[in-house]
Design a protein around this motif. Structure first.
Motif, PDB file in Angstrom:
ATOM      1  N   HIS A  80       0.834  -1.210   0.000  1.00  0.00           N
ATOM      2  CA  HIS A  80       0.000   0.000   0.000  1.00  0.00           C
ATOM      3  C   HIS A  80       0.865   1.255   0.000  1.00  0.00           C
ATOM      4  O   HIS A  80       0.582   2.230  -0.694  1.00  0.00           O
ATOM      5  CB  HIS A  80      -0.928  -0.011   1.220  1.00  0.00           C
ATOM      6  N   THR A 121       2.367   1.699  -3.410  1.00  0.00           N
ATOM      7  CA  THR A 121       1.393   2.252  -4.349  1.00  0.00           C
ATOM      8  C   THR A 121       1.302   3.760  -4.206  1.00  0.00           C
ATOM      9  O   THR A 121       1.316   4.493  -5.190  1.00  0.00           O
ATOM     10  CB  THR A 121       0.007   1.615  -4.129  1.00  0.00           C
ATOM     11  N   VAL A 122       1.211   4.223  -2.971  1.00  0.00           N
ATOM     12  CA  VAL A 122       1.142   5.665  -2.729  1.00  0.00           C
ATOM     13  C   VAL A 122       2.408   6.343  -3.232  1.00  0.00           C
ATOM     14  O   VAL A 122       2.357   7.390  -3.872  1.00  0.00           O
ATOM     15  CB  VAL A 122       0.930   5.960  -1.222  1.00  0.00           C
ATOM     16  N   ASN A 178       4.260   5.444  -5.628  1.00  0.00           N
ATOM     17  CA  ASN A 178       4.388   5.364  -7.082  1.00  0.00           C
ATOM     18  C   ASN A 178       3.225   5.977  -7.857  1.00  0.00           C
ATOM     19  O   ASN A 178       3.102   5.732  -9.053  1.00  0.00           O
ATOM     20  CB  ASN A 178       4.565   3.905  -7.503  1.00  0.00           C
ATOM     21  N   THR A 179       2.382   6.749  -7.197  1.00  0.00           N
ATOM     22  CA  THR A 179       1.306   7.422  -7.925  1.00  0.00           C
ATOM     23  C   THR A 179       1.903   8.475  -8.847  1.00  0.00           C
ATOM     24  O   THR A 179       3.046   8.872  -8.702  1.00  0.00           O
ATOM     25  CB  THR A 179       0.310   8.104  -6.962  1.00  0.00           C
ATOM     26  N   THR A 180       1.119   8.916  -9.795  1.00  0.00           N
ATOM     27  CA  THR A 180       1.612   9.933 -10.721  1.00  0.00           C
ATOM     28  C   THR A 180       1.720  11.281 -10.027  1.00  0.00           C
ATOM     29  O   THR A 180       1.229  11.467  -8.918  1.00  0.00           O
ATOM     30  CB  THR A 180       0.662  10.049 -11.925  1.00  0.00           C
ATOM     31  N   GLY A 230      -1.293  12.873  -8.487  1.00  0.00           N
ATOM     32  CA  GLY A 230      -1.942  12.185  -7.378  1.00  0.00           C
ATOM     33  C   GLY A 230      -2.916  11.109  -7.785  1.00  0.00           C
ATOM     34  O   GLY A 230      -3.585  10.526  -6.944  1.00  0.00           O
ATOM     35  N   THR A 231      -3.017  10.798  -9.059  1.00  0.00           N
ATOM     36  CA  THR A 231      -3.939   9.755  -9.506  1.00  0.00           C
ATOM     37  C   THR A 231      -3.196   8.437  -9.655  1.00  0.00           C
ATOM     38  O   THR A 231      -1.997   8.396  -9.871  1.00  0.00           O
ATOM     39  CB  THR A 231      -4.593  10.124 -10.844  1.00  0.00           C
ATOM     40  N   LEU A 232      -3.930   7.365  -9.558  1.00  0.00           N
ATOM     41  CA  LEU A 232      -3.378   6.038  -9.739  1.00  0.00           C
ATOM     42  C   LEU A 232      -4.317   5.261 -10.640  1.00  0.00           C
ATOM     43  O   LEU A 232      -5.507   5.162 -10.358  1.00  0.00           O
ATOM     44  CB  LEU A 232      -3.237   5.326  -8.393  1.00  0.00           C
ATOM     45  N   HIS A 233      -3.793   4.735 -11.701  1.00  0.00           N
ATOM     46  CA  HIS A 233      -4.603   3.949 -12.626  1.00  0.00           C
ATOM     47  C   HIS A 233      -4.256   2.476 -12.453  1.00  0.00           C
ATOM     48  O   HIS A 233      -3.398   1.941 -13.140  1.00  0.00           O
ATOM     49  CB  HIS A 233      -4.378   4.404 -14.067  1.00  0.00           C
ATOM     50  N   ALA A 234      -4.917   1.842 -11.475  1.00  0.00           N
ATOM     51  CA  ALA A 234      -4.630   0.447 -11.180  1.00  0.00           C
ATOM     52  C   ALA A 234      -5.169  -0.473 -12.259  1.00  0.00           C
ATOM     53  O   ALA A 234      -4.581  -1.497 -12.560  1.00  0.00           O
ATOM     54  CB  ALA A 234      -5.233   0.071  -9.833  1.00  0.00           C
TER      55      ALA A 234
END
Length: 73
Positions: A22, A25-26, A28-30, A33-37
């Motif tokens: 977790h 993931t935080v 490595n966000t863009t 601040g968005t994350l495209h899982a």
């Protein structure tokens, strides 16, 4: 979370005080601040490894992962 301190409530971090998925993931966000899982798809075709048959209205993981179907709320 701050730039200096990051924490998570998952068991891996709480009991082992270890960097968890977790937190990765935080981290490595863009930049915005968005994350495209799950990448979006242009079609609704099921993936080759679809295993939805027999699950009723619940989608299989390959369909969720590819964006073909969504998990129910």
């Amino acid at each position: 979370m701050t730039e200096e301190l990051m924490a998570c409530t998952c068991p891996h971090h709480v009991h082992r005080n270890a960097f968890c998925k977790h937190m990765a993931t935080v981290e490595n966000t863009t930049d915005d601040g968005t994350l495209h899982a799950f990448p979006s798809r242009d079609d609704d075709t099921e993936p080759e490894d679809c295993d939805c048959e027999g699950l009723g209205d619940f989608p299989c993981w390959p369909c969720v992962r590819t964006g073909c179907k969504e998990l129910p709320n």
